[in-house]
Design a protein around this motif. Structure first.
Motif, short mmCIF file in Angstrom:
data_model
loop_
_atom_site.label_atom_id
_atom_site.label_comp_id
_atom_site.label_asym_id
_atom_site.label_seq_id
_atom_site.Cartn_x
_atom_site.Cartn_y
_atom_site.Cartn_z
N LEU A 1 0.85 -1.28 0.09
CA LEU A 1 0.16 0.04 0.17
C LEU A 1 1.01 1.36 0.02
O LEU A 1 0.67 2.17 -0.75
N LEU A 2 1.91 1.40 0.98
CA LEU A 2 2.61 2.47 1.01
C LEU A 2 3.50 2.68 -0.24
O LEU A 2 3.54 3.84 -0.91
N ALA A 3 3.78 1.73 -0.89
CA ALA A 3 4.60 1.73 -2.11
C ALA A 3 3.81 2.43 -3.22
O ALA A 3 4.55 3.09 -3.96
N TRP A 4 2.58 1.73 -3.44
CA TRP A 4 1.69 2.41 -4.20
C TRP A 4 1.31 3.79 -4.20
O TRP A 4 1.32 4.47 -5.04
N LEU A 5 1.08 4.18 -3.02
CA LEU A 5 0.62 5.37 -2.61
C LEU A 5 1.88 6.32 -2.94
O LEU A 5 1.81 7.49 -3.54
N ALA A 6 3.30 6.02 -2.77
CA ALA A 6 4.47 6.69 -2.95
C ALA A 6 4.54 6.98 -4.59
O ALA A 6 4.95 8.03 -5.13
N LYS A 7 4.33 5.89 -5.31
CA LYS A 7 4.33 5.87 -6.79
C LYS A 7 3.32 6.76 -7.52
O LYS A 7 3.46 7.47 -8.51
N ALA B 1 -2.60 4.23 11.32
CA ALA B 1 -2.88 5.61 10.76
C ALA B 1 -1.47 6.31 10.81
O ALA B 1 -1.38 7.32 10.10
N ALA B 2 -0.82 5.99 11.83
CA ALA B 2 0.74 6.80 11.89
C ALA B 2 1.47 6.42 10.70
O ALA B 2 2.00 7.67 10.11
N ALA B 3 1.71 5.39 10.25
CA ALA B 3 2.15 4.87 8.89
C ALA B 3 1.83 5.86 7.68
O ALA B 3 2.58 6.35 6.90
N LEU B 4 0.45 5.87 7.77
CA LEU B 4 -0.23 6.50 6.55
C LEU B 4 0.10 7.84 6.72
O LEU B 4 0.29 8.79 5.69
N TYR C 1 -0.88 10.82 4.34
CA TYR C 1 -2.52 10.89 4.21
C TYR C 1 -2.92 10.70 5.55
O TYR C 1 -2.76 10.04 6.43
N GLY C 2 -3.99 11.39 5.52
CA GLY C 2 -5.14 11.54 6.71
C GLY C 2 -6.20 10.43 6.37
O GLY C 2 -6.27 9.83 5.22
N ALA C 3 -6.63 9.88 7.35
CA ALA C 3 -7.41 8.68 7.22
C ALA C 3 -8.90 8.88 8.20
O ALA C 3 -8.70 9.07 9.32
N VAL C 4 -9.96 7.83 7.93
CA VAL C 4 -10.96 7.56 8.62
C VAL C 4 -11.25 6.21 8.40
O VAL C 4 -11.06 5.57 7.06
N TRP C 5 -11.44 5.59 9.32
CA TRP C 5 -11.55 3.86 9.05
C TRP C 5 -12.59 3.31 10.00
O TRP C 5 -13.01 3.85 11.17
N HIS C 6 -13.20 2.27 9.50
CA HIS C 6 -14.20 1.30 10.33
C HIS C 6 -13.85 -0.03 10.46
O HIS C 6 -14.09 -0.78 9.38
N LEU D 1 -11.25 5.38 4.43
CA LEU D 1 -11.04 6.49 3.37
C LEU D 1 -9.69 7.06 3.70
O LEU D 1 -9.73 7.56 4.75
N LEU D 2 -8.70 7.12 2.85
CA LEU D 2 -7.76 8.24 2.79
C LEU D 2 -7.76 9.43 1.89
O LEU D 2 -8.19 9.40 0.80
N ALA D 3 -6.87 10.43 2.53
CA ALA D 3 -6.93 11.47 1.77
C ALA D 3 -5.87 12.30 1.67
O ALA D 3 -4.70 12.42 2.53
N ARG D 4 -5.15 12.67 0.64
CA ARG D 4 -3.90 13.20 0.54
C ARG D 4 -3.79 14.48 1.07
O ARG D 4 -4.29 15.41 0.84
N GLY D 5 -2.79 14.81 1.97
CA GLY D 5 -2.66 16.23 2.69
C GLY D 5 -3.75 16.64 3.77
O GLY D 5 -3.66 17.75 4.19
N LEU D 6 -4.73 15.74 4.11
CA LEU D 6 -5.74 16.20 4.82
C LEU D 6 -6.61 14.99 5.51
O LEU D 6 -6.21 13.80 5.05
N ILE D 7 -7.38 15.07 6.63
CA ILE D 7 -8.14 14.08 7.24
C ILE D 7 -9.55 14.20 6.50
O ILE D 7 -10.03 15.22 6.56
#
Length: 264
Positions: free
Chosen positions: A24-30, A50-53, A58-63, A73-79
């Motif tokens: 996931l992190l590799a994909w987000l970075a690329k 959450a900390a790694a993201l 990326y900020g996140a909300v999750w269930h 749900l993740l968003a680049r630069g914000l929650i």
């Protein structure tokens, strides 16, 4: 002159966020998607990374849900601003399959629709009832004047063009007439299937099982969908699937699928 910015909205069934976090992190970075819906976290809320993201931007909300299901749900630069957790219509349903939020001015509903196998049986009945509940919520979302994306692992093969070998899957819950009809009625509300809109009749897959090198041979299914309401459809610029993620060692059996939309 007004300049248009392009946003990328993606969906990715990670098939266990603990095991697949490096992927996931590799994909987000690329690929740098702006908004991401994740499914099948297979992790409790406390175990969500959450900390790694956040370190990845990326900020996140999750269930979450221990060992099963789970959406984020993740968003680049914000929650993302969460607006709904859980699909309405059945207060006794405790499965973590739906989350809704606003990010970058877009309403994003992330879903992990039930698989429904084996069918017939209670799991298939649950799938159909869940789709009925989804339809009721989707009818509200599609009519919003704001841009809305309904994305995720739908566990629906819409047509025979969305599976490498329809005969091999004929008894599977993902391809049953009732399921296809329910998906069709969803589209009839006014949603646009973005991948099909961009690719036309060309085959494109989002899932490849782990058997007989199906990923390497491109013998897959299209079951991860990105549906756009009219307000967002008019801004659609492109779509695709990052199959390279599926071809990594010990990868999820899904690849990320995405759309690019222009926002003024």
């Amino acid at each position: 002159m007004t300049r248009t910015k392009t946003f990328k909205i993606a969906t990715f069934n990670v098939n266990g966020i603990g095991a697949r976090l490096p992927h996931l992190l590799a994909w987000l970075a690329k690929e740098k998607p702006d908004v991401v819906a994740l499914q099948e976290l297979k992790a409790s809320d406390a175990a969500f990374p959450a900390a790694a993201l956040e370190d990845a931007g990326y900020g996140a909300v999750w269930h979450g849900q221990r060992s099963w299901n789970g959406v984020a749900l993740l968003a680049r630069g914000l929650i993302p601003i969460e607006s709904r957790r859980g699909l309405p219509g059945d207060p006794e349903d405790e499965q973590s399959r739906y989350i809704e939020a606003v990010a970058h001015g877009i309403v994003v509903a992330g879903i992990y629709l039930p698989n429904g196998n084996p069918q017939p049986g209670p799991k298939f009945d649950y799938k159909l009832k869940w789709m009925q509940r989804l339809s009721r919520r989707a009818k509200i979302l599609v009519a919003l004047p704001d841009p809305v994306a309904l994305v995720g692992d739908f566990n629906v093969i819409p047509t025979d063009e969305d599976v490498y070998d329809p005969k091999a899957w004929r008894k599977d819950a993902l391809i049953q007439p009732e399921v296809r009809d329910a998906y069709g009625r969803l589209l009839d509300q006014g949603w646009t299937d973005a991948l099909r809109k961009v690719y036309g009749d060309r085959r494109i897959y989002t899932f490849w099982d782990y058997f007989r090198q199906h990923a390497e041979r491109d013998r897959g299914l299209r079951i991860d969908h990105l549906l756009l309401n009219p307000a967002l459809t008019k801004r659609l610029q492109g779509a695709g699937v990052d199959r390279w993620v599926r071809l990594q060692e010990k990868a999820s059996d899904h690849a990320p699928a995405w759309v690019e939309v222009g926002l003024v």
